[in-house]
Scaffold this motif. Structure first.
Motif, PDB file in Angstrom:
ATOM      1  N   ILE A 147      93.398  46.748   0.777  1.00  0.00           N
ATOM      2  CA  ILE A 147      92.445  47.188   1.812  1.00  0.00           C
ATOM      3  C   ILE A 147      92.999  46.880   3.195  1.00  0.00           C
ATOM      4  N   GLY A 148      93.572  45.698   3.336  1.00  0.00           N
ATOM      5  CA  GLY A 148      94.170  45.343   4.622  1.00  0.00           C
ATOM      6  C   GLY A 148      95.296  46.272   5.011  1.00  0.00           C
ATOM      7  N   LEU A 149      96.111  46.673   4.057  1.00  0.00           N
ATOM      8  CA  LEU A 149      97.194  47.623   4.347  1.00  0.00           C
ATOM      9  C   LEU A 149      96.623  48.978   4.765  1.00  0.00           C
ATOM     10  N   CYS A 150      95.543  49.391   4.108  1.00  0.00           N
ATOM     11  CA  CYS A 150      94.911  50.667   4.486  1.00  0.00           C
ATOM     12  C   CYS A 150      94.391  50.625   5.921  1.00  0.00           C
ATOM     13  N   VAL A 151      93.715  49.527   6.272  1.00  0.00           N
ATOM     14  CA  VAL A 151      93.178  49.409   7.627  1.00  0.00           C
ATOM     15  C   VAL A 151      94.312  49.375   8.641  1.00  0.00           C
ATOM     16  N   GLY A 152      95.359  48.626   8.330  1.00  0.00           N
ATOM     17  CA  GLY A 152      96.492  48.547   9.249  1.00  0.00           C
ATOM     18  C   GLY A 152      97.169  49.884   9.475  1.00  0.00           C
ATOM     19  N   ALA A 167     107.080  51.587   5.095  1.00  0.00           N
ATOM     20  CA  ALA A 167     106.554  51.139   3.802  1.00  0.00           C
ATOM     21  C   ALA A 167     107.235  49.887   3.267  1.00  0.00           C
ATOM     22  N   ARG A 168     108.303  49.432   3.878  1.00  0.00           N
ATOM     23  CA  ARG A 168     109.057  48.320   3.298  1.00  0.00           C
ATOM     24  C   ARG A 168     108.260  47.022   3.323  1.00  0.00           C
ATOM     25  N   LEU A 169     107.679  46.681   4.459  1.00  0.00           N
ATOM     26  CA  LEU A 169     106.893  45.442   4.541  1.00  0.00           C
ATOM     27  C   LEU A 169     105.634  45.537   3.687  1.00  0.00           C
ATOM     28  N   ALA A 170     105.023  46.714   3.651  1.00  0.00           N
ATOM     29  CA  ALA A 170     103.824  46.887   2.827  1.00  0.00           C
ATOM     30  C   ALA A 170     104.140  46.653   1.352  1.00  0.00           C
ATOM     31  N   ALA A 171     105.288  47.113   0.903  1.00  0.00           N
ATOM     32  CA  ALA A 171     105.674  46.916  -0.494  1.00  0.00           C
ATOM     33  C   ALA A 171     105.839  45.434  -0.816  1.00  0.00           C
ATOM     34  N   GLN A 172     106.339  44.668   0.129  1.00  0.00           N
ATOM     35  CA  GLN A 172     106.513  43.234  -0.085  1.00  0.00           C
ATOM     36  C   GLN A 172     105.163  42.519  -0.160  1.00  0.00           C
ATOM     37  N   GLY A 203      95.808  39.338   7.161  1.00  0.00           N
ATOM     38  CA  GLY A 203      97.269  39.207   7.130  1.00  0.00           C
ATOM     39  C   GLY A 203      97.938  40.485   6.669  1.00  0.00           C
ATOM     40  N   SER A 204      97.376  41.133   5.664  1.00  0.00           N
ATOM     41  CA  SER A 204      97.951  42.390   5.184  1.00  0.00           C
ATOM     42  C   SER A 204      97.887  43.475   6.255  1.00  0.00           C
ATOM     43  N   ALA A 205      96.746  43.532   6.954  1.00  0.00           N
ATOM     44  CA  ALA A 205      96.610  44.523   8.035  1.00  0.00           C
ATOM     45  C   ALA A 205      97.616  44.249   9.154  1.00  0.00           C
ATOM     46  N   THR A 206      97.804  42.983   9.476  1.00  0.00           N
ATOM     47  CA  THR A 206      98.749  42.628  10.537  1.00  0.00           C
ATOM     48  C   THR A 206     100.177  43.007  10.154  1.00  0.00           C
ATOM     49  N   ILE A 207     100.547  42.763   8.910  1.00  0.00           N
ATOM     50  CA  ILE A 207     101.890  43.124   8.454  1.00  0.00           C
ATOM     51  C   ILE A 207     102.069  44.637   8.464  1.00  0.00           C
ATOM     52  N   MET A 208     101.020  45.365   8.069  1.00  0.00           N
ATOM     53  CA  MET A 208     101.103  46.821   8.082  1.00  0.00           C
ATOM     54  C   MET A 208     101.240  47.337   9.514  1.00  0.00           C
ATOM     55  N   LEU A 209     100.491  46.751  10.432  1.00  0.00           N
ATOM     56  CA  LEU A 209     100.590  47.150  11.838  1.00  0.00           C
ATOM     57  C   LEU A 209     101.976  46.865  12.403  1.00  0.00           C
ATOM     58  N   MET A 210     102.503  45.703  12.045  1.00  0.00           N
ATOM     59  CA  MET A 210     103.856  45.370  12.515  1.00  0.00           C
ATOM     60  C   MET A 210     104.887  46.324  11.931  1.00  0.00           C
ATOM     61  N   SER A 211     104.704  46.691  10.651  1.00  0.00           N
ATOM     62  CA  SER A 211     105.639  47.606  10.018  1.00  0.00           C
ATOM     63  C   SER A 211     105.607  48.986  10.663  1.00  0.00           C
ATOM     64  N   LEU A 212     104.399  49.419  11.099  1.00  0.00           N
ATOM     65  CA  LEU A 212     104.258  50.738  11.702  1.00  0.00           C
ATOM     66  C   LEU A 212     104.655  50.755  13.175  1.00  0.00           C
TER      67      LEU A 212
END
Length: 247
Positions: free
Chosen positions: A118-123, A78-83, A52-61
């Motif tokens: 970790i998910g945010l990093c992968v995303g 970075a806004r969604l990642a911060a949330q 889920g974190s990776a998906t949110i990061m991908l969507m944010s990017l």
């Protein structure tokens, strides 16, 4: 691996799938250790958090790439990642349990929060950071856990709650059982049990023991349970097999 062929705001379907699969795999590795240790948040929970974190990061990017060239739109990846980092705390709070003076689940809560990172990093495509973080988390949860138990085996504490009748000498009889086995009482609380009157009034003794061997604790609990003044006894610090034996 490049983010895309035309722009930094574009990502191929193959790269998208690779990042999401890698996030699920890394989260699953940490989840397996938690599952093996019989913790509340295990294999599937860690996979879902990391994915889920990776998906949110991908969507944010890359999810808003069609608006990048709009003159009145500002894109902040970075806004969604911060949330995610601030919002993942609800899962960690659900994994923390308290039983008297014993608090469990802090490590699992921390692992959930780290899996989200970790998910945010992968995303975001920061694969080296994600892999190093996963490796260090596994070392911390598995290898350092054994080292910590060995280092602190002589500093083990155990809590015992005993409900006794308010008879003269009941506390001394219980204390003598612990003293015979060289079990040190580090803290003692005496609370009256509501509902009793006169000589029938009951007391709840909350005893904290220091440097307790499991076999000595089982023997002490068995002997205390046979005292006439003891109505109920509960322990925190025995494993499942020993607790069943003592009960």
């Amino acid at each position: 691996m490049t983010a895309g062929t035309g722009s930094v705001w574009e990502l191929s379907q193959a790269d998208l799938a690779i990042r999401m699969i890698l996030a699920a795999a890394l989260g699953g590795l940490i989840g397996i250790e938690r599952e093996w240790s019989n913790h509340a948040a295990g294999f599937r929970t860690h996979i879902l958090v990391c994915l889920g974190s990776a998906t949110i990061m991908l969507m944010s990017l890359y999810g808003f790439s069609q608006f990048v060239n709009e003159p009145n739109v500002q894109v902040d990846p970075a806004r969604l990642a911060a949330q995610v980092i601030s919002g993942i705390g609800f899962l960690g709070a659900g994994a923390i349990l308290r039983n008297g003076d014993v608090i469990k689940g802090l490590t699992t809560a921390a692992s959930i929060w780290t899996v989200a990172a970790i998910g945010l990093c992968v995303g975001a495509g920061f694969f080296t950071g994600a892999l190093i973080c996963t490796f260090l988390v596994l070392v911390s949860l598995y290898m350092l856990n054994k080292w910590e138990k060995r280092l602190l085996r002589h500093r083990r504490f155990c809590s015992v709650e005993i409900t006794v009748s308010n008879d003269h000498g009941s506390l001394g009889a219980i204390a003598s059982v612990f003293m015979e086995r060289r079990m040190q009482i580090s803290a003692l609380k005496i609370n009256p049990v509501s509902g009793g009157t006169g000589n029938e009034r009951e007391l709840r003794l909350e005893i904290k023991l220091k440097s307790v061997r499991q076999d000595a604790l089982v023997e002490a609990v068995e002997e205390i349970g046979m005292l006439d003044v003891v109505k109920k006894i509960e322990t925190a610090g025995l494993n499942a097999a020993e607790a069943k034996r003592a009960g």
